[in-house]
Design an enzyme around this catalytic site. Structure first.
Site, PDB file in Angstrom:
ATOM      1  N   ARG A 102      11.013 -14.936   8.687  1.00  0.00           N
ATOM      2  CA  ARG A 102      10.246 -13.375   9.762  1.00  0.00           C
ATOM      3  C   ARG A 102       9.562 -13.621  10.970  1.00  0.00           C
ATOM      4  O   ARG A 102       9.496 -12.368  11.450  1.00  0.00           O
ATOM      5  CB  ARG A 102       9.195 -13.127   7.838  1.00  0.00           C
ATOM      6  CG  ARG A 102      10.325 -12.838   7.328  1.00  0.00           C
ATOM      7  CD  ARG A 102      10.102 -11.053   6.645  1.00  0.00           C
ATOM      8  NE  ARG A 102       8.156 -10.955   6.600  1.00  0.00           N
ATOM      9  CZ  ARG A 102       8.126 -11.012   5.129  1.00  0.00           C
ATOM     10  NH1 ARG A 102       8.580 -10.681   3.992  1.00  0.00           N
ATOM     11  NH2 ARG A 102       6.271 -10.746   5.145  1.00  0.00           N
TER      12      ARG A 102
ATOM     13  N   ILE B 198      15.105  -8.043   7.487  1.00  0.00           N
ATOM     14  CA  ILE B 198      15.661  -8.927   7.536  1.00  0.00           C
ATOM     15  C   ILE B 198      16.788  -9.671   6.929  1.00  0.00           C
ATOM     16  O   ILE B 198      17.563 -10.097   7.044  1.00  0.00           O
ATOM     17  CB  ILE B 198      15.072 -10.965   7.674  1.00  0.00           C
ATOM     18  CG1 ILE B 198      14.109 -11.014   6.196  1.00  0.00           C
ATOM     19  CG2 ILE B 198      14.178 -10.664   8.925  1.00  0.00           C
ATOM     20  CD1 ILE B 198      13.903 -12.643   5.766  1.00  0.00           C
ATOM     21  N   ASP B 199      16.461  -8.702   5.845  1.00  0.00           N
ATOM     22  CA  ASP B 199      17.669  -9.316   4.455  1.00  0.00           C
ATOM     23  C   ASP B 199      18.832  -8.007   4.588  1.00  0.00           C
ATOM     24  O   ASP B 199      20.069  -8.908   3.989  1.00  0.00           O
ATOM     25  CB  ASP B 199      17.489  -7.757   3.159  1.00  0.00           C
ATOM     26  CG  ASP B 199      15.839  -9.061   2.897  1.00  0.00           C
ATOM     27  OD1 ASP B 199      15.444 -10.330   2.912  1.00  0.00           O
ATOM     28  OD2 ASP B 199      14.280  -8.148   2.173  1.00  0.00           O
TER      29      ASP B 199
ATOM     30  N   GLY C 113      16.137 -13.134   1.418  1.00  0.00           N
ATOM     31  CA  GLY C 113      17.453 -12.033   1.375  1.00  0.00           C
ATOM     32  C   GLY C 113      17.425 -11.272   0.051  1.00  0.00           C
ATOM     33  O   GLY C 113      18.029 -10.162  -0.012  1.00  0.00           O
TER      34      GLY C 113
ATOM     35  N   ASP D 136       0.687  -1.005   0.276  1.00  0.00           N
ATOM     36  CA  ASP D 136      -0.321   0.282  -0.050  1.00  0.00           C
ATOM     37  C   ASP D 136       1.054   0.980  -0.503  1.00  0.00           C
ATOM     38  O   ASP D 136       0.717   1.820   1.357  1.00  0.00           O
ATOM     39  CB  ASP D 136      -1.198   0.047   1.055  1.00  0.00           C
ATOM     40  CG  ASP D 136      -1.606  -1.707   1.110  1.00  0.00           C
ATOM     41  OD1 ASP D 136      -2.117  -1.466   0.243  1.00  0.00           O
ATOM     42  OD2 ASP D 136      -1.845  -2.238   1.825  1.00  0.00           O
TER      43      ASP D 136
ATOM     44  N   ARG E  85      23.147 -37.624   2.074  1.00  0.00           N
ATOM     45  CA  ARG E  85      22.529 -36.914   1.853  1.00  0.00           C
ATOM     46  C   ARG E  85      22.651 -35.454   0.945  1.00  0.00           C
ATOM     47  O   ARG E  85      23.696 -35.035   1.375  1.00  0.00           O
ATOM     48  CB  ARG E  85      20.891 -36.765   1.866  1.00  0.00           C
ATOM     49  CG  ARG E  85      20.053 -38.148   1.517  1.00  0.00           C
ATOM     50  CD  ARG E  85      18.070 -37.685   2.037  1.00  0.00           C
ATOM     51  NE  ARG E  85      17.792 -38.885   1.929  1.00  0.00           N
ATOM     52  CZ  ARG E  85      16.637 -38.906   2.121  1.00  0.00           C
ATOM     53  NH1 ARG E  85      16.155 -38.051   3.060  1.00  0.00           N
ATOM     54  NH2 ARG E  85      15.373 -39.625   1.931  1.00  0.00           N
TER      55      ARG E  85
ATOM     56  N   ARG F  25      18.019 -33.052  -1.372  1.00  0.00           N
ATOM     57  CA  ARG F  25      16.266 -32.778  -0.614  1.00  0.00           C
ATOM     58  C   ARG F  25      16.612 -31.203  -0.632  1.00  0.00           C
ATOM     59  O   ARG F  25      18.174 -30.455   0.011  1.00  0.00           O
ATOM     60  CB  ARG F  25      16.336 -33.511   0.592  1.00  0.00           C
ATOM     61  CG  ARG F  25      15.712 -35.059   0.726  1.00  0.00           C
ATOM     62  CD  ARG F  25      14.419 -35.402   0.174  1.00  0.00           C
ATOM     63  NE  ARG F  25      14.265 -36.309  -0.277  1.00  0.00           N
ATOM     64  CZ  ARG F  25      14.791 -38.016  -1.282  1.00  0.00           C
ATOM     65  NH1 ARG F  25      15.059 -36.995  -2.248  1.00  0.00           N
ATOM     66  NH2 ARG F  25      14.185 -38.479  -1.018  1.00  0.00           N
TER      67      ARG F  25
ATOM     68  N   GLY G   1      11.605  -0.729   5.914  1.00  0.00           N
ATOM     69  CA  GLY G   1      12.731  -1.505   4.370  1.00  0.00           C
ATOM     70  C   GLY G   1      12.940  -0.574   3.418  1.00  0.00           C
ATOM     71  O   GLY G   1      12.363   1.143   3.814  1.00  0.00           O
TER      72      GLY G   1
HETATM   73  O1  F6P Z   1      11.915  -8.195   2.896  1.00  0.00           O
HETATM   74  C1  F6P Z   1      11.595  -9.111   3.473  1.00  0.00           C
HETATM   75  C2  F6P Z   1      10.560 -10.633   2.725  1.00  0.00           C
HETATM   76  O2  F6P Z   1      11.330 -11.718   3.129  1.00  0.00           O
HETATM   77  C3  F6P Z   1      12.324 -11.626   1.112  1.00  0.00           C
HETATM   78  O3  F6P Z   1      13.310 -11.579   2.275  1.00  0.00           O
HETATM   79  C4  F6P Z   1      11.603 -11.658   0.643  1.00  0.00           C
HETATM   80  O4  F6P Z   1      12.042 -11.899  -0.467  1.00  0.00           O
HETATM   81  C5  F6P Z   1      10.525 -11.168   0.357  1.00  0.00           C
HETATM   82  O5  F6P Z   1      10.187 -10.605   1.643  1.00  0.00           O
HETATM   83  C6  F6P Z   1       8.838 -11.943   0.067  1.00  0.00           C
HETATM   84  O6  F6P Z   1       7.644 -11.139   0.508  1.00  0.00           O
HETATM   85  P1  F6P Z   1       6.481 -11.727   1.069  1.00  0.00           P
HETATM   86  O7  F6P Z   1       6.827 -11.509   2.013  1.00  0.00           O
HETATM   87  O8  F6P Z   1       5.327 -10.648   0.161  1.00  0.00           O
HETATM   88  O9  F6P Z   1       6.546 -13.238   0.824  1.00  0.00           O
END
Ligand code: F6P
Length: 364
Positions: free
Chosen positions: A290, A141-142, A185, A78, A177, A281, A117
């Site tokens: 997150r 988190i990135d 990220g 938004d 494996r 795997r 961010g």
């Molecule tokens: O920017 C944080 C993040 O978790 C990224 O690491 C990831 O690519 C993206 O957001 C995922 O976004 P969404 O919550 O829209 O799936």
């Protein structure tokens, strides 16, 4: 300068551990140190446009410092400058920034603290240019924001990814494996690099260093010959094969950056199995990175950022973002933080440390 009596706060973009600790610190410092009133806009900038908010007092923020998520809600779709809504089944968009500013004025909000961010701080910068007094707090988190050593939430994500690698290790070893862990990220490899070093990965793949399948297979075979019949690969969602492209999972049209990455882990697993015949795997860690409680580091940095943001507001440092530089919290212009993404330096000390320990980046 007009006295600041009321502060608005919002959390924008993808959530991350430590948001509530910032909200708590902002509210406490504003009330305890300055006798200020605080309100929180709900669901990021959407709340500013739709005048949806909640009063924040000491009771409202009591006991939330260790909790995940955000009591205010968040949204990474938004943007008031390009606000989407569904009318008669059709998506319409308009610039609602004036409406959002009018809401701030009608509520008597003297200054805004934007916890966000890259995307949210771009929007914050636009509002600042339209005269809104605001200060930013670096969240994601990135860890891809410039002008700060660290964003809050990053270290908790690394902790989660590192723990996942520890768990994958034992099962990889039992079954001989290859185990691939795909981490988030976006376009930066910080989570993958930090978790990979911490979790003892054999191969770390990051967007900043394009990989070659052949080198990854060589590493797996090398370990096999040393009687290590398992290998651990941590791959950033944005990792790119040399000469290839990032794997896009989906597009989210109304988002600051519509691209959602994901899928490189599964693609890689198939290729490894096809060539080496070693069972492989994949675990996609996804939003587990997150969610949940922030680790103590993030609770502390979030508290420091929140208090510093209030001080910055009271000192009139508008258009700035609080930032960690070495051991100190400082303020930097928001434009410095958003002018580019902060990426891993392929020649940097951290990559060098990993290479010196025999970790492969799939490039040699
Ligand atoms: O920017 C944080 C993040 O978790 C990224 O690491 C990831 O690519 C993206 O957001 C995922 O976004 P969404 O919550 O829209 O799936």
């Amino acid at each position: 300068m007009k006295e600041i009596k009321k502060i608005g706060v919002l959390t924008g973009g993808g959530d991350c551990p430590g948001l509530n600790a910032v909200i708590r610190a902002v509210t406490k410092a504003a009330i305890i140190e300055y006798g200020c009133e605080v309100i929180g806009f709900q669901d990021g900038f959407k709340g500013m446009v739709e005048n949806s908010y909640m009063p924040l007092d000491l009771k409202a923020v009591s006991g939330i410092g260790h909790t995940g998520g955000t009591i205010l809600g968040s949204s990474n779709r938004d943007d008031p400058f390009n606000f989407h809504r569904i009318v008669n089944g059709q998506t319409e968009s308009s610039d609602e920034s004036d409406r959002a500013i009018a809401n701030l004025n009608n509520l008597g909000v003297d200054a805004l603290i934007v916890i966000g961010g890259d995307g949210s701080l771009h929007i914050a910068d636009h509002f600042y240019r339209k005269g809104v007094k605001l200060v930013g707090v670096p969240k994601t988190i990135d860890n891809d924001l410039m002008a700060t050593d660290v964003t809050f939430g990053f270290n908790t994500a690394v902790n989660t990814a590192s723990e996942a690698l520890d768990r994958l290790h034992t099962t990889a070893e039992s079954h001989h494996r290859v185990m691939i862990l795909e981490v988030m990220g976006r376009y930066a490899g910080w989570i993958s690099l930090h978790a990979g070093i911490s979790g003892g990965a054999d191969v770390i793949l990051i967007p900043e260093i394009p990989f070659n399948l052949e080198y990854i297979i060589n590493k797996i075979h090398q370990r096999y010959e040393q009687n290590k019949k398992f290998s651990i690969i941590v791959v950033a969602e944005g990792a790119i094969p040399a000469g290839g492209e990032m794997v896009v999972q989906k597009l989210v049209p109304n988002s600051h950056d519509p691209v959602r990455l994901g899928g490189v882990g599964n693609k890689l697993a198939q290729e490894i199995e096809d060539i080496s015949a070693i069972e492989t795997r994949v675990t996609v860690l996804g939003h587990l990175q997150r969610g949940g409680m922030p680790i103590p580091y993030d609770r502390i940095i979030s508290s420091r950022y929140g208090v510093a943001a209030v001080h910055a507001v009271m000192d009139g440092k508008f258009g700035s973002m609080v930032s960690l530089r070495g051991a100190n919290i400082e303020t930097v212009p928001i434009v410095e933080a958003i002018k580019d993404l902060k990426k891993v330096d392929p020649e940097g000390e951290l990559v060098g440390t990993a290479r010196a320990m025999g970790i492969s980046f799939g490039d040699r």
